[in-house]
Design an enzyme around this catalytic site. Structure first.
Site, PDB file in Angstrom:
ATOM      1  N   ASP A   1       0.818  -1.200   0.000  1.00  0.00           N
ATOM      2  CA  ASP A   1       0.000   0.000   0.000  1.00  0.00           C
ATOM      3  C   ASP A   1       0.860   1.262   0.000  1.00  0.00           C
ATOM      4  O   ASP A   1       1.935   1.306   0.614  1.00  0.00           O
ATOM      5  CB  ASP A   1      -0.893  -0.012   1.246  1.00  0.00           C
TER       6      ASP A   1
ATOM      7  N   GLU B   1       1.044  -0.576  -5.154  1.00  0.00           N
ATOM      8  CA  GLU B   1       0.079   0.488  -5.395  1.00  0.00           C
ATOM      9  C   GLU B   1       0.900   1.771  -5.499  1.00  0.00           C
ATOM     10  O   GLU B   1       1.240   2.401  -4.499  1.00  0.00           O
ATOM     11  CB  GLU B   1      -0.935   0.597  -4.257  1.00  0.00           C
TER      12      GLU B   1
END
Length: 822
Positions: free
Chosen positions: A491, A544
């Site tokens: 993330d 990401e």
């Protein structure tokens, strides 16, 4: 004096309980004998039943040290505590009482070597026994024929000098409280339960199995069952263990410092699985803080915050899956991902209950993988798991770590891979967790400008500190090796890579080369990826990353134009494609011709990285509306647009990811409070067929996708794609060919206009005798108007779109059609 109630900082569960009078625990069994009369001898020890000597076999010759453990770990000079064998704490020859300085440090929780003071130590005149047992009324040393009551020195301290030639093997302590007697091992007679190699690797920041060295590990040590507690706290003046086993008063369980490593250790005999604990840390300013274990493998269910002693007993049954998963790299394999927030997929279900429902549902829809939003422990459910406090513990909201393993096992046995969101970018400021863990910045960067995350009010890790980098790299491998996770979606990578991320001028400082790249974060990501891939064949890491950073999925040893080696990820989320395509779809069809390039631009950079096309949870929350609600028009047109878009996405180069609820056209935004609107699929609901039709399409998309190598085999190879018509803006048509490794083509045609186009001509390869419609999103069973091409379509020798042959198709309104060689 009876034990005081637990600290208010401890957990509420069972915190008020204390052993009933006369009850025995596994750790401290009552001897069943009354304490001897407390008559002081000349040496400050009450009368003993018998003093064994070397001839008795209970002790060796004078000066002999305890046997070296079978694991071969080094014995510190001076015995278990690493202290001078003469016994620095002895007040004078013939005395065993702890001196005032050591006593004060033990009471304050600032002693770095309690094992050098407490326990049994050779001194002039015999063996000095020193015990610190708060709230005890008396302590007796018991070993074979030896039975000696120690002198009460006050404040919980007991001591005695026994005229022995050597320390008795495996002596025990009989501790008398106001309500019971308990016989127990002396925690301060044990050698360190952590080896020199472990300490060396921790110091180097290279311990790839850090979870086996730090934290609470149930084990047998020197023939005794208990738990080894270890914690990295280099700035602490002292560390103690507080838990359910000592009424949340850690004063009687101080830990020893293992030198310059910054690691503190104690082996507590009799403490086993299920016990709650925290570390009582004395900060540099002398104040105390009660902290959860950063390496805890199990936690209490939030909002309670204690760590739990845990050992896994799960027996894996996914050997076949693990053997197969490395056969083909992810970028050359079919990968369609169903993203799930476990607590709200079916609210109220545990890990084991999810294992009964989730694998069957995902397998029925044909997804190859699930991606679980972060399952690591987090205090606030509204963060969806993205603000982690327990990096090594699956959230206790849904069950135990073994329960989570059971779920992963069930998914694997159903043929479904498991990806997990992993959050090494930041952590929350909760005062019982990682923030200023030992009184000073430790896991966070010492520079407040570098430590403060401007977007989320959290703290960023200090990637330049080797122990912190080790904590995170080992954590990545931990999930893959202990929980058989098949991939980590990392993330917020962009926030890690740039020093100026979300910062204004003056709020950040350039790196050593004057640039804005966070060189420490780059080195960390490279090390993490290299380690994960080396240790876990078949695992994939996914970034990401929302910027144009060069080489996110390039190998770490290949240097790019910017002078950096690749970050080493296997795949990267294509955030540009997601934003552009959704912007295009949001326009009314009559205006789409002015935005045609928003759908074609992705092919300009499609092969710059190995991409995933994500329609994630981030796109269906916080006022962004659900996927079907983003589409213009009435309800029929919204669903038609959605179906056409999903088929366009599945045909586009890259892997697919779809968030739960979007597979059946949920109209409402997702909320973690209630999850997907499953009632939309209830046959009693009037519009159930509309939602079921979209779900049936998703099932067929996945089915055809998995059986058509043209749609995935060359996702990262430009030879796997060719435009047929990328400039038909007035018609709102996009047509392209996908090719398998053997050259077999698939023709995908998307038509984002509400009109029916008959006889629409498209150029095609001349060596295909006929094309067969394999999927049409306007089919009646999906809720469409059933405008199809039911018969094989044969090419005509009419050049078109720069090709020698062409076909004429009927294009349904707001639809995507797939055709393959008949």
């Amino acid at each position: 004096m009876t034990p005081r109630p637990p600290s208010d900082d401890g957990p509420k569960k069972n915190s008020a309980k204390k052993p009933a009078a006369g009850k025995k625990t596994a750790a401290e069994k009552s001897a069943g004998r009354k304490s001897p009369a407390r008559k002081k001898s000349a040496r400050g020890v009450s009368a003993v039943a018998r003093i064994p000597d070397a001839a008795d076999g209970g002790a060796g010759a004078a000066g002999n040290a305890p046997a070296v453990p079978e694991d071969g770990r080094a014995v510190p000079e001076g015995g278990p505590g690493g202290a001078d064998p003469v016994g620095a704490a002895a007040k004078a020859p013939g005395s065993a009482e702890i001196d005032a300085a050591d006593r004060a440090r033990l009471l304050d929780g600032t002693h770095h070597n309690p094992h050098g003071v407490l326990g049994a130590h050779p001194v002039p005149g015999g063996i000095a026994f020193r015990v610190f047992r708060p709230y005890a009324l008396g302590v007796t040393v018991v070993a074979q024929d030896l039975r000696a009551a120690l002198q009460d020195d006050g404040g919980g301290f007991f001591s005695g000098l026994l005229p022995l030639r050597a320390i008795p093997d495996a002596y025990r302590l009989l501790v008398t409280y106001a309500d019971a007697e308990r016989e127990t091992e002396d925690a301060y007679r044990f050698l360190p339960a952590l080896g020199e190699l472990d300490l060396h690797l921790i110091g180097e920041g290279r311990h790839e199995e850090l979870w086996k060295a730090l934290g609470a590990v149930p084990m047998e040590h020197q023939g005794v069952a208990g738990t080894r507690f270890t914690v990295w706290a280099p700035n602490a003046r002292g560390v103690r263990v507080a838990g359910s086993f000592n009424f949340w008063d850690g004063s009687g369980h101080p830990m020893r410092s293992l030198g310059s490593s910054g690691v503190w250790e104690v082996f507590l005999p009799g403490v086993g699985e299920g016990e709650l604990y925290k570390f009582d840390i004395t900060r540099p300013d002398g104040s105390h803080t009660l902290r959860a274990d950063p390496m805890a493998r199990r936690t209490e269910e939030p909002p309670r915050t204690s760590s739990v002693v845990h050992a896994s007993h799960h027996v894996w049954r996914d050997a076949d899956w693990l053997a197969r998963r490395a056969e083909r790299p992810a970028h050359e394999a079919p990968v369609s991902v169903y993203e799930i927030h476990l607590p709200s997929w079916r609210p109220g279900l545990t890990y084991r209950q999810l294992a009964e429902q989730l694998p069957a549902y995902v397998a029925d829809l044909g997804f190859t993988h699930v991606e679980l939003m972060p399952v690591a422990e987090h205090p606030f459910g509204g963060s969806w798991g993205y603000q982690v406090t327990g990096f090594y513990a699956p959230t206790a909201r849904l069950g135990t770590p073994d329960d989570f393993k059971h779920l992963v096992d069930a998914l694997h046995r159903a043929g479904i891979g498991v990806l997990m969101d992993w959050v090494p970018a930041h952590f929350p400021r909760d005062e019982w967790a990682l923030a200023a863990f030992d009184g000073r910045p430790l896991y966070e960067h010492p520079d407040p400008q570098r430590a403060d995350h401007p977007d989320w009010g959290t703290l960023e890790f200090d990637y330049g500190r080797r122990e912190v980098r080790n904590f995170l790299v080992a954590n990545a491998t931990y999930w893959c090796e202990e929980f058989h996770i098949d991939g980590l979606r990392v993330d917020a990578v962009a926030s890690m890579l740039y020093l100026d991320y979300s910062r204004e001028p003056g709020q950040w400082s350039p790196n050593e080369h004057g640039g804005r790249e966070n060189l420490d974060a780059v080195a960390f990501l490279q090390e993490m990826n290299a380690t994960v891939y080396r240790r876990n064949p078949g695992v994939v890491t996914v970034a990401e990353e929302s910027t144009a950073w060069d080489g996110v999925t390039r190998a770490t040893h290949h240097t790019g134009p910017g002078g950096f080696g690749g970050l080493g990820f296997g795949l990267k989320w294509n955030m540009g494609w997601m934003h552009d395509s959704l912007d295009y779809l949001a326009h009314e069809p009559v205006h789409r011709k002015y935005h045609h390039d928003e759908m074609t631009f992705s092919m300009v950079y499609a092969y710059s990285e190995n991409y995933v096309l994500p329609i994630s949870h981030d796109e269906v929350v916080h006022g962004k509306r659900s996927l079907v609600s983003k589409m213009p028009g009435d309800w029929w047109q919204q669903r038609a647009n959605l179906r056409a878009y999903l088929a366009f996405m599945w045909a586009h180069p890259g892997k697919q990811l779809l968030f739960m609820g979007q597979e059946f056209a949920q109209g409402a935004e997702w909320s973690e409070a209630h999850g997907p609107d499953w009632w939309l699929l209830d046959p009693a609901y009037g519009a159930e067929a509309d939602h079921r039709g979209v779900r049936d399409l998703v099932r067929d998309l996945n089915t055809v996708y998995r059986h058509e190598p043209a749609l995935w085999e060359r996702d990262t190879d430009p030879s796997g794609f060719a435009w047929v018509s990328g400039d038909s803006a007035d018609d709102n048509v996009f047509a392209f060919l996908r090719h398998a490794a053997d050259g077999t083509p698939l023709l995908a045609v998307s038509h984002f206009s509400p009109a029916v186009r008959h006889g629409y001509r498209l150029g095609v390869p001349e060596d295909v005798p006929a094309w067969h419609e394999v999927l049409n999103t306007d089919a009646l069973r999906y809720g469409g108007g059933d405008v199809t091409n039911p018969h094989p379509v044969k090419p005509e020798p009419t050049p078109w779109h720069g090709r020698p042959a062409s076909v004429q198709l009927t294009l349904p309104p707001l639809s995507t059609v797939w055709l393959r060689p008949a």
